[in-house]
Design a protein around this motif. Structure first.
Motif, PDB file in Angstrom:
ATOM      1  N   GLY A  85       0.888  -1.077   0.025  1.00 38.72           N
ATOM      2  CA  GLY A  85      -0.058  -0.112   0.000  1.00 38.72           C
ATOM      3  C   GLY A  85       0.881   1.325  -0.066  1.00 38.72           C
ATOM      4  O   GLY A  85       0.330   2.269  -0.257  1.00 38.72           O
ATOM      5  N   ASP A  86       2.029   1.099   0.289  1.00 35.51           N
ATOM      6  CA  ASP A  86       2.859   2.146   0.503  1.00 35.51           C
ATOM      7  C   ASP A  86       3.224   2.542  -1.216  1.00 35.51           C
ATOM      8  O   ASP A  86       3.630   2.066  -1.849  1.00 35.51           O
ATOM      9  N   PRO A  87       2.966   4.052  -1.345  1.00 38.34           N
ATOM     10  CA  PRO A  87       3.025   4.326  -2.643  1.00 38.34           C
ATOM     11  C   PRO A  87       4.519   4.250  -3.247  1.00 38.34           C
ATOM     12  O   PRO A  87       4.982   4.023  -4.608  1.00 38.34           O
ATOM     13  N   HIS A  88       5.409   4.128  -2.474  1.00 38.06           N
ATOM     14  CA  HIS A  88       6.997   4.420  -2.881  1.00 38.06           C
ATOM     15  C   HIS A  88       7.951   3.542  -2.136  1.00 38.06           C
ATOM     16  O   HIS A  88       8.894   4.500  -1.571  1.00 38.06           O
ATOM     17  N   SER A  89       7.771   2.632  -1.646  1.00 46.83           N
ATOM     18  CA  SER A  89       8.676   1.784  -0.890  1.00 46.83           C
ATOM     19  C   SER A  89       9.839   1.132  -1.550  1.00 46.83           C
ATOM     20  O   SER A  89       9.607   0.428  -2.790  1.00 46.83           O
ATOM     21  N   PRO A  90      10.965   1.458  -1.394  1.00 46.42           N
ATOM     22  CA  PRO A  90      12.125   0.755  -2.085  1.00 46.42           C
ATOM     23  C   PRO A  90      12.153  -0.964  -1.881  1.00 46.42           C
ATOM     24  O   PRO A  90      12.887  -1.441  -2.635  1.00 46.42           O
ATOM     25  N   TRP A  91      11.389  -1.236  -0.940  1.00 47.85           N
ATOM     26  CA  TRP A  91      11.220  -2.626  -0.689  1.00 47.85           C
ATOM     27  C   TRP A  91      10.285  -3.435  -1.154  1.00 47.85           C
ATOM     28  O   TRP A  91       9.776  -4.407  -0.940  1.00 47.85           O
ATOM     29  N   ARG A  92       9.528  -2.637  -2.225  1.00 50.98           N
ATOM     30  CA  ARG A  92       8.318  -3.377  -3.153  1.00 50.98           C
ATOM     31  C   ARG A  92       8.412  -4.559  -3.522  1.00 50.98           C
ATOM     32  O   ARG A  92       7.479  -5.339  -3.624  1.00 50.98           O
ATOM     33  N   TYR A  93       9.829  -4.930  -4.050  1.00 50.86           N
ATOM     34  CA  TYR A  93       9.985  -6.148  -4.839  1.00 50.86           C
ATOM     35  C   TYR A  93      10.532  -7.153  -4.209  1.00 50.86           C
ATOM     36  O   TYR A  93      11.008  -8.187  -4.611  1.00 50.86           O
ATOM     37  N   GLY A  94      10.912  -6.842  -2.771  1.00 49.63           N
ATOM     38  CA  GLY A  94      11.604  -7.850  -2.121  1.00 49.63           C
ATOM     39  C   GLY A  94      13.326  -7.441  -1.835  1.00 49.63           C
ATOM     40  O   GLY A  94      13.509  -6.189  -1.639  1.00 49.63           O
ATOM     41  N   GLU A  95      13.928  -8.423  -0.764  1.00 50.03           N
ATOM     42  CA  GLU A  95      15.189  -7.873  -0.338  1.00 50.03           C
ATOM     43  C   GLU A  95      16.471  -8.209  -0.854  1.00 50.03           C
ATOM     44  O   GLU A  95      17.312  -8.131  -0.494  1.00 50.03           O
ATOM     45  N   SER A  96      16.324  -8.846  -2.045  1.00 52.26           N
ATOM     46  CA  SER A  96      17.527  -9.398  -2.776  1.00 52.26           C
ATOM     47  C   SER A  96      17.844  -8.133  -3.547  1.00 52.26           C
ATOM     48  O   SER A  96      17.225  -7.144  -3.660  1.00 52.26           O
ATOM     49  N   VAL A  97      19.270  -8.234  -3.928  1.00 52.21           N
ATOM     50  CA  VAL A  97      19.897  -7.044  -4.546  1.00 52.21           C
ATOM     51  C   VAL A  97      19.229  -6.701  -5.756  1.00 52.21           C
ATOM     52  O   VAL A  97      18.989  -5.607  -5.785  1.00 52.21           O
ATOM     53  N   TRP A 138      13.233  13.053  -3.889  1.00 53.87           N
ATOM     54  CA  TRP A 138      12.978  11.696  -4.175  1.00 53.87           C
ATOM     55  C   TRP A 138      13.950  10.655  -3.461  1.00 53.87           C
ATOM     56  O   TRP A 138      13.699   9.608  -3.012  1.00 53.87           O
ATOM     57  N   SER A 139      14.947  11.128  -3.130  1.00 50.97           N
ATOM     58  CA  SER A 139      16.294  10.422  -2.416  1.00 50.97           C
ATOM     59  C   SER A 139      15.517  10.121  -0.915  1.00 50.97           C
ATOM     60  O   SER A 139      15.881   9.060  -0.322  1.00 50.97           O
ATOM     61  N   ILE A 140      14.651  11.010  -0.470  1.00 50.12           N
ATOM     62  CA  ILE A 140      14.218  10.973   0.775  1.00 50.12           C
ATOM     63  C   ILE A 140      13.309   9.582   0.736  1.00 50.12           C
ATOM     64  O   ILE A 140      13.040   8.830   1.675  1.00 50.12           O
ATOM     65  N   TRP A 180      11.735   2.342  -8.317  1.00 47.80           N
ATOM     66  CA  TRP A 180      10.453   2.585  -8.207  1.00 47.80           C
ATOM     67  C   TRP A 180      10.422   3.529  -6.912  1.00 47.80           C
ATOM     68  O   TRP A 180       9.427   4.704  -7.364  1.00 47.80           O
ATOM     69  N   ALA A 181      10.983   3.706  -5.925  1.00 46.39           N
ATOM     70  CA  ALA A 181      10.919   4.523  -4.831  1.00 46.39           C
ATOM     71  C   ALA A 181      11.483   5.859  -5.241  1.00 46.39           C
ATOM     72  O   ALA A 181      10.789   6.788  -4.951  1.00 46.39           O
ATOM     73  N   HIS A 182      12.398   6.021  -6.117  1.00 46.09           N
ATOM     74  CA  HIS A 182      12.966   7.289  -6.482  1.00 46.09           C
ATOM     75  C   HIS A 182      12.278   8.091  -7.336  1.00 46.09           C
ATOM     76  O   HIS A 182      11.782   9.255  -7.122  1.00 46.09           O
ATOM     77  N   LEU A 214       6.123   7.703  -9.791  1.00 49.43           N
ATOM     78  CA  LEU A 214       5.229   8.899 -10.314  1.00 49.43           C
ATOM     79  C   LEU A 214       4.694   8.701 -11.467  1.00 49.43           C
ATOM     80  O   LEU A 214       3.649   9.335 -11.964  1.00 49.43           O
ATOM     81  N   PHE A 215       4.839   7.729 -12.185  1.00 49.75           N
ATOM     82  CA  PHE A 215       4.433   7.071 -13.500  1.00 49.75           C
ATOM     83  C   PHE A 215       2.952   6.119 -13.108  1.00 49.75           C
ATOM     84  O   PHE A 215       2.437   5.590 -14.281  1.00 49.75           O
ATOM     85  N   ASP A 216       2.893   5.612 -12.180  1.00 53.41           N
ATOM     86  CA  ASP A 216       1.811   4.856 -11.695  1.00 53.41           C
ATOM     87  C   ASP A 216       0.380   5.260 -12.152  1.00 53.41           C
ATOM     88  O   ASP A 216       0.099   6.478 -11.736  1.00 53.41           O
ATOM     89  N   SER A 217      -0.454   4.648 -12.954  1.00 51.12           N
ATOM     90  CA  SER A 217      -1.694   5.270 -13.492  1.00 51.12           C
ATOM     91  C   SER A 217      -2.542   5.309 -12.260  1.00 51.12           C
ATOM     92  O   SER A 217      -3.594   6.327 -12.323  1.00 51.12           O
ATOM     93  N   GLU A 218      -2.644   4.631 -11.234  1.00 58.52           N
ATOM     94  CA  GLU A 218      -3.210   4.718 -10.072  1.00 58.52           C
ATOM     95  C   GLU A 218      -2.856   5.654  -9.304  1.00 58.52           C
ATOM     96  O   GLU A 218      -1.937   5.731  -8.345  1.00 58.52           O
ATOM     97  N   GLN A 219      -3.612   6.913  -8.994  1.00 61.31           N
ATOM     98  CA  GLN A 219      -3.449   7.881  -7.960  1.00 61.31           C
ATOM     99  C   GLN A 219      -4.017   7.859  -6.653  1.00 61.31           C
ATOM    100  O   GLN A 219      -5.178   7.324  -6.736  1.00 61.31           O
ATOM    101  N   THR A 220      -3.429   8.197  -5.635  1.00 63.04           N
ATOM    102  CA  THR A 220      -3.974   8.050  -4.437  1.00 63.04           C
ATOM    103  C   THR A 220      -5.244   9.147  -4.254  1.00 63.04           C
ATOM    104  O   THR A 220      -5.144  10.307  -4.768  1.00 63.04           O
TER     105      THR A 220
END
Length: 322
Positions: A134-146, A234-236, A155-157, A161-167
């Protein structure tokens, strides 16, 4: 399709309005192809200008006039985001009168990071589901492998921003949707973007009384400044949720990244922020520079801000990692 996360945000209550009533606020809840192409172009052009900054500076230099214009525009718009969009509108870390409220909304809009209502809705959703589904921009979205983390950092950076689904703004920011002043500022985002991009060359041209002065001011004070602020912001979302020290307990992976502190106006002390989101100061430990907190203090001393949620020793100690 909207997820369940979109249907049950915090404090929506009876203030939630049908999307049809707020569709004019920020361009609706979905991004069409033209909007996504425009977003891509607006990200790409300033970023290319940033990449070209070094050879341009090497070739014919960066003058004091352009440096002054860029610095003033950068920190004005950066604090518009950090003090206005983030600490005031999103988290209500302090109260302000109408003039300061509108001024902060306009200053944040000049950063060209999107209209205020959309920005706040996205960030409130981020806090509700930080580093979870549900987090719009978590860097852990796809898992924890490198490979997954590298994909997640992208994605998080900026990928999100290009996601068609907006909050849904009427659910996550009903207070701002109901505020006539903020609705007006939000709908005039095109105007603030134009002013933000045209003001530096206007000042540079008038100060030098030359087209060259206007051109260099546009390059540094508009393109490079916007690109730099975008990537710092975006780095935040990306870097500060992947690395950094975590001296405080939070339910996510937010960390403190010291080398971003000055350029982010104190936002990179991100671990304390997620441990205590309504705190007006993020850099609470010795040596942690937080210019946004200093500006809020000045507002308070001038009588423009009140009921500021300053951290005290008890609140800080209660959130420390044992």
């Amino acid at each position: 399709m909207k997820t369940q996360a979109d249907q049950a945000p915090p404090s929506a209550g009876s203030n939630a309005r049908p999307a049809s009533q707020v569709s004019a606020t920020l361009g609706g809840e979905k991004q069409g192809l033209p909007e996504r192409l425009a977003l891509g172009a607006f990200i790409a052009v300033p970023f290319l200008a940033l990449l070209a900054a070094v050879p341009v500076a090497w070739g014919w230099g960066l003058g004091w006039r352009d440096l002054a214009i860029t610095t003033v525009m950068y920190f004005t718009t950066c604090h518009g985001i950090t003090v206005g969009f983030h600490r005031f509108f999103t988290h209500r870390s302090f109260k302000a009168g109408r003039v300061l409220k509108i001024a902060m909304a306009v200053a944040g809009s000049l950063a060209v990071e999107g209209p205020v209502v959309r920005w706040v809705a996205d960030h409130r959703k981020h806090h509700k589901f930080s580093d979870q589904s549900g987090d719009p921009h978590s860097p852990w979205r796809y898992g924890e492998s490198v490979p997954a983390l590298l994909k997640g950092l992208w994605w998080a950076h900026m990928g999100w921003l290009f996601d068609s689904e907006q909050t849904p703004q009427h659910i996550y920011a009903p207070d701002l949707v109901k505020d006539r002043d903020i609705r007006t500022v939000s709908r005039l985002f095109w105007l603030w973007t134009s002013i933000s991009m045209l003001l530096p060359p206007l000042v540079g041209g008038l100060a030098s009384w030359s087209w060259q002065g206007a051109l260099t001011a546009f390059f540094w004070g508009s393109l490079v400044r916007v690109a730099l602020l975008h990537h710092v912001t975006w780095s935040i979302n990306s870097i500060c949720h992947a690395i950094g020290e975590r001296p405080f307990r939070s339910r996510d992976r937010s960390g403190n990244v010291w080398w971003l502190a000055v350029l982010s106006c104190g936002e990179s002390w991100h671990n304390l922020h997620h441990a205590d989101p309504t705190s007006a100061r993020h850099g609470v430990l010795r040596g942690q520079l937080d210019s946004s907190a200093r500006l809020i203090r000045w507002f308070e001393q001038a009588g423009w801000a009140r009921d500021v949620r300053w951290p005290n020793a008890g609140r800080i100690d209660a959130r420390r990692v044992a």
